[in-house]
Motif scaffolding. Sequence first.
Motif, mmCIF file in Angstrom:
data_model
loop_
_atom_site.group_PDB
_atom_site.id
_atom_site.type_symbol
_atom_site.label_atom_id
_atom_site.label_comp_id
_atom_site.label_asym_id
_atom_site.label_seq_id
_atom_site.Cartn_x
_atom_site.Cartn_y
_atom_site.Cartn_z
ATOM 1 N N THR A 56 10.974 -0.138 -1.771
ATOM 2 C CA THR A 56 10.899 0.258 -3.183
ATOM 3 C C THR A 56 9.612 -0.249 -3.836
ATOM 4 O O THR A 56 9.025 0.432 -4.671
ATOM 5 N N GLY A 57 9.172 -1.451 -3.428
ATOM 6 C CA GLY A 57 7.917 -1.966 -3.968
ATOM 7 C C GLY A 57 6.728 -1.126 -3.541
ATOM 8 O O GLY A 57 5.820 -0.846 -4.338
ATOM 9 N N SER A 58 6.722 -0.697 -2.278
ATOM 10 C CA SER A 58 5.644 0.158 -1.785
ATOM 11 C C SER A 58 5.654 1.506 -2.510
ATOM 12 O O SER A 58 4.599 2.060 -2.834
ATOM 13 N N TRP A 59 6.837 2.032 -2.760
ATOM 14 C CA TRP A 59 6.939 3.279 -3.520
ATOM 15 C C TRP A 59 6.330 3.100 -4.911
ATOM 16 O O TRP A 59 5.641 3.999 -5.403
ATOM 17 N N GLY A 60 6.557 1.964 -5.518
ATOM 18 C CA GLY A 60 5.994 1.710 -6.834
ATOM 19 C C GLY A 60 4.475 1.654 -6.832
ATOM 20 O O GLY A 60 3.832 1.950 -7.844
ATOM 21 N N TYR A 61 3.886 1.316 -5.699
ATOM 22 C CA TYR A 61 2.426 1.233 -5.556
ATOM 23 C C TYR A 61 1.855 2.460 -4.833
ATOM 24 O O TYR A 61 0.758 2.403 -4.283
ATOM 25 N N ARG A 62 2.563 3.571 -4.840
ATOM 26 C CA ARG A 62 2.171 4.721 -4.027
ATOM 27 C C ARG A 62 0.781 5.267 -4.378
ATOM 28 O O ARG A 62 0.077 5.780 -3.501
ATOM 29 N N ARG A 63 0.366 5.170 -5.627
ATOM 30 C CA ARG A 63 -0.966 5.673 -5.998
ATOM 31 C C ARG A 63 -2.059 4.839 -5.336
ATOM 32 O O ARG A 63 -3.041 5.375 -4.805
ATOM 33 N N GLU A 64 -1.904 3.530 -5.390
ATOM 34 C CA GLU A 64 -2.886 2.651 -4.756
ATOM 35 C C GLU A 64 -2.853 2.789 -3.239
ATOM 36 O O GLU A 64 -3.888 2.686 -2.571
ATOM 37 N N ILE A 65 -1.679 3.038 -2.694
ATOM 38 C CA ILE A 65 -1.551 3.221 -1.240
ATOM 39 C C ILE A 65 -2.272 4.485 -0.805
ATOM 40 O O ILE A 65 -2.969 4.499 0.226
ATOM 41 N N ALA A 66 -2.138 5.560 -1.591
ATOM 42 C CA ALA A 66 -2.787 6.829 -1.242
ATOM 43 C C ALA A 66 -4.304 6.675 -1.168
ATOM 44 O O ALA A 66 -4.973 7.350 -0.377
ATOM 45 N N ALA A 67 -4.858 5.774 -1.959
ATOM 46 C CA ALA A 67 -6.303 5.570 -1.969
ATOM 47 C C ALA A 67 -6.790 4.783 -0.755
ATOM 48 O O ALA A 67 -7.992 4.690 -0.524
ATOM 49 N N ASN A 68 -5.863 4.212 0.011
ATOM 50 C CA ASN A 68 -6.250 3.396 1.165
ATOM 51 C C ASN A 68 -5.590 3.862 2.457
ATOM 52 O O ASN A 68 -5.297 3.061 3.340
ATOM 53 N N LYS A 69 -5.375 5.156 2.597
ATOM 54 C CA LYS A 69 -4.695 5.679 3.775
ATOM 55 C C LYS A 69 -5.451 5.356 5.062
ATOM 56 O O LYS A 69 -4.857 4.964 6.070
ATOM 57 N N ARG A 180 -5.341 -2.835 -5.052
ATOM 58 C CA ARG A 180 -5.269 -2.050 -3.814
ATOM 59 C C ARG A 180 -4.872 -2.931 -2.632
ATOM 60 O O ARG A 180 -4.123 -2.502 -1.749
ATOM 61 N N ILE A 181 -5.382 -4.156 -2.619
ATOM 62 C CA ILE A 181 -4.995 -5.085 -1.562
ATOM 63 C C ILE A 181 -3.500 -5.378 -1.643
ATOM 64 O O ILE A 181 -2.806 -5.437 -0.620
ATOM 65 N N THR A 182 -2.996 -5.553 -2.853
ATOM 66 C CA THR A 182 -1.562 -5.794 -3.039
ATOM 67 C C THR A 182 -0.746 -4.621 -2.512
ATOM 68 O O THR A 182 0.297 -4.808 -1.874
ATOM 69 N N ALA A 183 -1.216 -3.405 -2.770
ATOM 70 C CA ALA A 183 -0.516 -2.216 -2.275
ATOM 71 C C ALA A 183 -0.495 -2.193 -0.751
ATOM 72 O O ALA A 183 0.552 -1.936 -0.132
ATOM 73 N N VAL A 184 -1.634 -2.474 -0.121
ATOM 74 C CA VAL A 184 -1.713 -2.511 1.344
ATOM 75 C C VAL A 184 -0.810 -3.615 1.887
ATOM 76 O O VAL A 184 -0.084 -3.427 2.872
ATOM 77 N N LYS A 185 -0.851 -4.768 1.227
ATOM 78 C CA LYS A 185 -0.004 -5.893 1.636
ATOM 79 C C LYS A 185 1.467 -5.512 1.633
ATOM 80 O O LYS A 185 2.213 -5.857 2.558
ATOM 81 N N ASN A 186 1.900 -4.785 0.609
ATOM 82 C CA ASN A 186 3.309 -4.393 0.523
ATOM 83 C C ASN A 186 3.720 -3.512 1.696
ATOM 84 O O ASN A 186 4.812 -3.675 2.258
ATOM 85 N N VAL A 187 2.856 -2.575 2.066
ATOM 86 C CA VAL A 187 3.176 -1.693 3.193
ATOM 87 C C VAL A 187 3.204 -2.487 4.499
ATOM 88 O O VAL A 187 4.124 -2.336 5.317
ATOM 89 N N LEU A 188 2.199 -3.337 4.711
ATOM 90 C CA LEU A 188 2.116 -4.082 5.967
ATOM 91 C C LEU A 188 3.299 -5.036 6.138
ATOM 92 O O LEU A 188 3.890 -5.119 7.224
ATOM 93 N N THR A 189 3.653 -5.767 5.082
ATOM 94 C CA THR A 189 4.769 -6.698 5.200
ATOM 95 C C THR A 189 6.089 -5.953 5.393
ATOM 96 O O THR A 189 6.977 -6.423 6.101
#
Length: 258
Positions: A56-69, A180-189
């Motif tokens: 759910t946290g990663s979903w909340g950061y989906r815009r920042e995640i899209a920028a770092n695919k 953006r780092i926080t968004a990447v961190k959420n996906v990786l963890t």
Amino acid sequence: MIELAVIFLAGFWAGMINVVVGSGTLVTFPVLLLFGYPPIVANISNNIGLVAGGITGSWGYRREIAANKRLLLKLLPLSAAGGIAGALLLLVLPPEAFRAIVPILIVIGLVMVAVAPAVQRRAAAKAGGPLPPAGESAPVRLVLLAGILVLGVYGGYFGAAQGILIVGLMSVVTLESLQRITAVKNVLTTVVNGVAAVTFMLVAWESIDWRVTAAIAAGATLGGLSGAKVGRRLSPNVLRVTILVIGTIALVRILFFD
């Protein structure tokens, strides 16, 4: 019912902290130990439960995640491999093996987060202009890839403050923004916890307490959504201070209250 309610609240707080900073395990894991759950059962059940908050946290950061695919596609396989290795290590090594070095790792992570702005400014000045966000030099890529793999192993094994360490590493070796780092961190963890959870379910089903897992998952799901809403509104400086404050509290708690 009271016990499960407390575990639910701990899961909510852990899910929220994990999304914004990391180190949510330092909330839920001690609560489970306090209620008398064996360390292995507490660690595994907690790991599986917190996956929901990461999603759910990663979903909340989906815009920042899209920028770092592109960056995520490079790092995800390493996190996944590390998570599996760490989960298997948990089943053969004593829980204290990694916990003994957790304070050192947290200090390293906090120092990297603190010095990152100065390091990034110096790197840009040395290059005479703006640098690629993810760092294109071979040594930088090697450090980033190796670091993510090692932190994946650590995350699959114990995981306390894994998020802080990833944010610290990426803040120093890349020029990505902190959000953006926080968004990447959420996906990786989340990937690390997810593959570790699957590994646990395959090889250590008997060590999972599903009531605990469900209570943590329910709380972490709501906490992840709340954490994303709060975290995305924080300025870089406020977010950095928040990481440092929560990380320091986690460090003090481990050193003096464990």
